[in-house]
Write a protein that holds these residues in place. Structure first.
Motif, short mmCIF file in Angstrom:
data_model
loop_
_atom_site.label_atom_id
_atom_site.label_comp_id
_atom_site.label_asym_id
_atom_site.label_seq_id
_atom_site.Cartn_x
_atom_site.Cartn_y
_atom_site.Cartn_z
N ALA A 267 0.81 -1.21 0.00
CA ALA A 267 0.00 0.00 0.00
C ALA A 267 0.85 1.26 0.00
O ALA A 267 0.37 2.35 -0.38
N SER A 268 2.11 1.16 0.41
CA SER A 268 2.98 2.34 0.48
C SER A 268 3.34 2.89 -0.89
O SER A 268 3.93 3.96 -1.00
N VAL A 277 -2.98 6.31 3.21
CA VAL A 277 -2.93 4.85 3.32
C VAL A 277 -3.37 4.38 4.70
O VAL A 277 -4.00 3.33 4.84
N ALA A 283 -6.93 -1.96 1.29
CA ALA A 283 -6.28 -1.39 0.10
C ALA A 283 -6.10 -2.48 -0.95
O ALA A 283 -5.73 -3.61 -0.64
#
Length: 379
Positions: A267-268, A277, A283
């Protein structure tokens, strides 16, 4: 003797102030009750241990894993041009018609298979647990663009015209407008705009049946530029998205967002501050399946494809309320103008073969700039 001048008036004025003081006290008490309601408190008992809590209300499920939860925000990221808008349109069609997401309805290239040759098994896709009303809020699409995406995705899914007559799919095409849902207030703090309040009312009054899914595409058009650099603005935007999940029906809210050019893991990879985030409870990510260029070379990574269909991974990179779903291979279907679908078994095998290291041969190899691709189903 008569009363001094002004005594009667003084008495009336005193009564007026007493009324004002009582009204202020009542308003203060009401405000206090409202303030306290913002802090719901529940005392836990032994039932918290002995009673099994209900399973999260999943909108989508695959092999027992939930992908989107009703009443929660999910961030959906991908690099530009990777098919996330088409995938989101497909999700909207799936929820509105109770079809599996990403599942093709039939093979458009049937003529490519010799007579008597068994057609490949159609991928199952991701199950929609319960159909419902869907609102696609598209910040970069003209109405005709949105209709094209819906048309080609519906064709890929094998939908019949009558299957959309339920009136569950609603589209807002906002290209050329400035639909900022977050503005700076007089003190310079990020706050919901009047446009957000009007959107909330529009959705609130759309249908008495409530909503199952709201799609916001893309984040940058609605959150404004500050949301990618300011944690305060990002948090304000995500709180506004969370408020949408409280609409009748407790819809899932899917927010589409671009990834940073430098990439990243999980997700980063999402562009901007980490607050974007951290706030969503789940996600998803679309990632190109590429063959890496040789280290130190000037060549670029090769986006792999089978029969002209470019390959992707669908990754479940965050799931706060359940296990992470397994990666799923997808393709951008070139025969349906870029609609996104699950890859068939043979396509998966072909892509894996292209990814496998190959021994050098005097006859040469496909090379990183020319990956071989063939119909994986022909005998």
């Amino acid at each position: 003797m008569s009363a001094p001048d002004g005594v009667e008036g003084f008495s009336s004025t005193a009564a007026l102030f007493a009324d004002v003081d009582q009204q202020a006290a009542d308003e203060t008490a009401e405000q206090r009750r409202d303030d306290e309601s913002q802090w719901p408190l529940e005392t836990m008992t032994s039932k918290a241990v002995s009673d099994t809590p209900p399973e999260p209300d999943w909108l989508l499920k695959l092999s027992g894993s939930g992908y989107l939860q009703r009443g929660k925000v999910c961030l959906f990221t991908a690099p530009g041009g990777t098919g996330k808008s088409f995938a989101a349109v497909g999700l909207g069609l799936a929820v509105a018609t109770e079809k599996a997401w990403l599942r093709p309805g039939a093979w458009s290239d049937r003529k490519n298979y010799p007579k008597g040759n068994k057609l490949p098994e159609i991928p199952k896709g991701i199950e929609v647990t319960k159909p419902g009303h869907v609102v696609l809020i598209l910040g970069e699409e003209e109405p005709e663009d949105a209709k094209r995406r819906i048309h080609y995705t519906a064709k890929m899914m094998g939908l019949k015209p009558g299957e959309l007559d339920s009136g569950r799919l609603h589209v807002m095409s906002l290209a050329g407008k400035s639909p900022r849902l977050i503005r700076s207030d007089k003190g310079g703090q990020a706050a919901r705009s009047t446009l957000y309040e009007s959107l909330f009312r529009r959705l609130e009054n759309l249908t008495p049946e409530g909503l199952a899914l709201v799609v916001i595409d893309p984040l940058a058009r609605f959150a404004g530029p500050d949301a990618e650099v300011s944690p305060d603005a990002a948090t304000a935007f995500m709180e506004a998205m969370e408020a949408l999940t409280q609409l009748e029906g407790r819809p899932s809210v899917l927010v589409l967002h671009h990834e940073r050019k430098s990439g990243g893991s999980g997700a980063s990879a999402a562009r901007g501050t980490t607050a974007l985030v951290d706030a969503p409870r789940a996600a998803l990510r679309l990632k190109r399946i590429v063959r890496k260029a040789p280290s130190g070379s000037n060549q670029e990574d090769v986006w792999l494809e089978v029969d002209g269909h470019r390959a992707l991974w669908l990754l479940n990179t965050k799931a706060n309320n359940g296990p992470l779903g397994k990666p799923m291979m997808l393709v951008i279907d070139s025969k349906h103008n870029g609609a996104v679908r699950a890859a068939a078994t043979g396509e998966v095998e072909s892509i894996k073969a292209l990814l496998a290291p190959k021994a050098s041969s005097s006859k040469g190899s496909a090379g990183p700039d020319k990956p071989r691709s063939r119909n994986p189903y022909a005998k």
